[in-house]
Design an enzyme around this catalytic site. Structure first.
Site, PDB file in Angstrom:
ATOM      1  CG  ASP A 331      -1.874   1.121   1.283  1.00  0.00           C
ATOM      2  OD1 ASP A 331      -3.068   0.867   1.067  1.00  0.00           O
ATOM      3  OD2 ASP A 331      -1.462   2.264   1.545  1.00  0.00           O
ATOM      4  CG  HIS A 358      -4.850  -1.641  -1.067  1.00  0.00           C
ATOM      5  ND1 HIS A 358      -4.836  -0.566  -0.206  1.00  0.00           N
ATOM      6  CD2 HIS A 358      -6.153  -1.956  -1.267  1.00  0.00           C
ATOM      7  CE1 HIS A 358      -6.085  -0.256   0.129  1.00  0.00           C
ATOM      8  NE2 HIS A 358      -6.897  -1.072  -0.495  1.00  0.00           N
TER       9      HIS A 358
END
Lengths: 468, 468
Positions: A331, A358
């Site tokens: 992320d 992500h």
């Protein structure tokens, strides 16, 4: 070299705003653990002594965003006033100063609210650097000498798996063919998959309609949410598999809903629908649990993916060491920004685990495209088994949003890290005083459980009593 | 049973204050990673519809405390207004509501700033409950039916290691002999060790003087800080071992200073001084790293201890599963308060690992004595290989501070969780407006890098620019 001199000379100031979009009203983004997210971000601007600015964000889902904003303020003294040369010539050192601020470290360390704040500040520094160099971030990274790039990484706590010299060598080994790969990113882009059809709150009709729409555009990889109710999951998986056929790919995402044993049981029931991976089967902290799940599900052809809530490089190090994941989902702002994410890409390369970032939320698509394109050009050299998540909402707020063409992310060409938002969006959606929010409160369409009466009536100060 | 009816009926309000003590001016508490701590806490009071109140705290070391205070405010809506019966009859449910607040969970989950806030609130609820029952917390816990006690625990993410039924059985198996063990806690107390002689900033003369003072009082277990400089550590270990002799115990604490390989190398050098354990050799997130270190050091007779920064039960579960620790150092407010700590005691019992709680700081000694005495009475039934850390500072601020007699913690008899502070201390040390702080600022003896000019001159609000 272009980065030998910087036009601005120091960071003169930092501002941070609490930006929230009322996505809970539409159930966009709902999953088994987060039923009502309001996609939000702490929005940081770094000011210099010239007109150059750096923009950085950390994504959250609503309440709690005020804490990240407060943490950015509490950390701002580490960068404000600093000469840029000192920052970019010892970026690992500045990153260490942010993550190991001698007193604030206690309320982390390197996790949760303060690490999200580190991400927002760090990402703004990278945006600034890329703008000064007049390059999109992925190109700034790809053009850096291996030694220079690796000098931005803090290797504390990962030295048992990856040492500085080894990281440099990995990058040097991939120098041949870089131009061809850059060219491919510019001409073809990076493959994507979509999650936009699979939120839990959506009806079956909506899912079917969305899937068919995406398929007509050429999409071949689809992710849906599971974990709320087994029978409902089976029914929805069956429908999706029927619509997309065997030649397209289904992934499922439980958003940490299960215990370890339960994850294995549940996924055995969904195995007939052949999901490529189960994402976030359990707690993001449970390295050994993911290992157990992965060992049980691999014989069924199901991989384990996780990462969006894995809070730092130490967790990823262990997931990779333990063989706990088949897909590494970094992320862009859960970990402490670009510097730390780079170290995870390098460790994933070492363990031969593909990175599938992500995305979605606010600005995540904009950011991870840069990271993943750098990975292709400079680290892994392949897109095999790799794709970037794609969710199509909220892009209208960005000056240079990610662009998708034939289900690929198009390589950004504008200098920076692509997260700058329109000033009007920032004004409209600043929480709770922006006009969009005021209208929702006044119309009675939104209630904040933290603040009743509406937030502009009273501000709670330290020592006040919240009395009902 | 006493807890069948509650005199107050609901939580009417919550206040939280930012309390800090300027301990950095004396170097109390300095270690290899935290050179200048100001021992602090977020101080929560829960108000009811009677005169009963609950007091709870989360300990921090200065800057960053404002974030925990803000997080308590942001979570207060979960408990304020709630009937007490609903809370105490489904304590696991309320705890889940706090830790999994649907939007705030994102900025954790169950770690860092928001988990510290959960601890402060949860601990205040337990203090309130114990006061209503007119018992010190350890006695409230010890008197609970096993089913009732276990009903306060959220078993999510630990079910693969400990199930509810097993936990109940473990407690039932220990019912025989409880009265005798309670009596022993009341008459003899619980063994302690001291860290007060071993801070890094202290001179050798100060260490020697302190050690001799403690030894004359009968202390037999001493912990010192290491990790800054190997030669200095060797010199100091040698001095301490010479003073305390072979019959007394030395422990060393590196406060996460090292990488995995480095921890092993360094401790091999200190092995001649026979430390019982090395505490926090590396990142608290690194379960596999601790396992590697433990395997390397056990043949040398050195155990591995950690826990004060292990952020939740999932980390402890893995440390226990992986055989990574020989001593389990729970913290009373790093995890989400009493409920979560109970689950770790039960898992430690299952893996036969002794719990030696982290203490010191602000109020930690006051809290962990209750937990450890409950462990003795109801869980482990032994004090073998177990002791409670003891640091002698700041106790003057507590109404009912821990009491030490012949190097043992004396069982508290006053109802509650022992963290209530004098109102004068709260007024004097509220940061930054309390008179003690104002004087330090005005005298130029203390500078807060977050706020220059001094904090009462300007308050930074959302959207403002921190410009230098």
């Amino acid at each position: 070299m272009a980065h030998a001199s910087y036009s601005p000379s120091r960071i003169r100031g930092l501002s941070v705003r609490d930006i929230r979009f009322p996505t809970s009203l539409e159930l966009d983004g709902s999953d088994a653990i987060h039923p009502d997210p309001d996609y939000s971000c702490a929005y940081v601007i770094l000011y210099t002594d010239t007109t150059f600015k750096g923009h950085g964000i950390a994504f959250t889902i609503g309440r709690g965003n005020e804490l990240v904003v407060a943490a950015v303020k509490s950390l701002s003294h580490v960068v404000v006033g600093k000469p840029l040369r000192k920052i970019f010539d010892d970026f690992a050192g500045i990153w260490r100063a942010l993550t190991s601020e001698s007193q604030m470290r206690w309320v982390g360390p390197e996790k949760g609210v303060i690490h999200l704040a580190v991400a927002a500040i760090t990402n703004a520094l990278w945006d600034l650097w890329a703008r000064i160099e007049h390059k999109p971030l992925w190109k700034l990274l790809a053009d850096m000498e291996p030694e220079r790039l690796v000098s931005t990484i803090d290797f504390r706590y990962i030295g048992d798996v990856l040492k500085k010299e080894e990281a440099i060598q990995m990058l040097k080994d991939m120098q041949p063919g870089k131009e061809v790969r850059e060219e491919r990113m510019l001409s073809r882009g990076y493959p994507a998959y979509t999650t936009a059809a699979g939120w839990l709150g959506y009806s079956e009709e909506k899912i079917e309609q969305l899937l068919k729409g995406f398929m007509s555009q050429g999409w071949r990889h689809f992710k849906i949410k599971v974990g709320q109710d087994l029978e409902d999951d089976k029914r929805r998986c069956k429908i999706v598999r029927k619509i997309i056929g065997d030649e397209r790919t289904l992934m499922v995402d439980a958003n940490q809903k299960w215990d370890v044993d339960q994850a294995i049981e549940w996924m055995k029931e969904l195995a007939p629908y052949k999901p490529l991976w189960i994402e976030e089967p359990t707690s993001p902290d449970d390295v050994l649990g993911h290992t157990t799940i992965a060992k049980a599900l691999r014989p069924l052809g199901i991989g384990v993916a996780t990462g969006e809530m894995c809070h730092n490089r130490v967790i990823f190090k262990q997931l990779l060491q333990a063989g706990a994941i088949d897909y590494c989902q970094i992320d862009a702002c859960r970990m402490g920004g670009v510097n730390e994410v780079l170290s995870v890409y390098l460790m994933a390369k070492k363990f031969n685990v593909p990175v599938c970032p992500h995305a979605g939320g606010v600005g995540l698509c904009e950011m991870v495209q840069h990271l993943q394109m750098w990975d292709y050009v400079s680290v892994s050299g392949t897109t095999k088994d790799r794709m970037i998540e794609y969710v199509g909402i909220l892009s209208e707020h960005f000056k240079n949003p990610r662009r998708i063409n034939r289900c690929h992310y198009i390589a950004p060409k504008v200098p920076g890290y692509s997260v700058e938002m329109w000033e009007k969006s920032l004004l409209d959606y600043e929480y709770p005083y922006g006009p969009k929010w005021k209208k929702l409160f006044l119309d009675g369409k939104y209630r904040d459980p933290q603040t009743s009466p509406p937030p502009w009536v009273e501000r709670r100060l330290s020592g006040d009593i919240n009395m009902r």
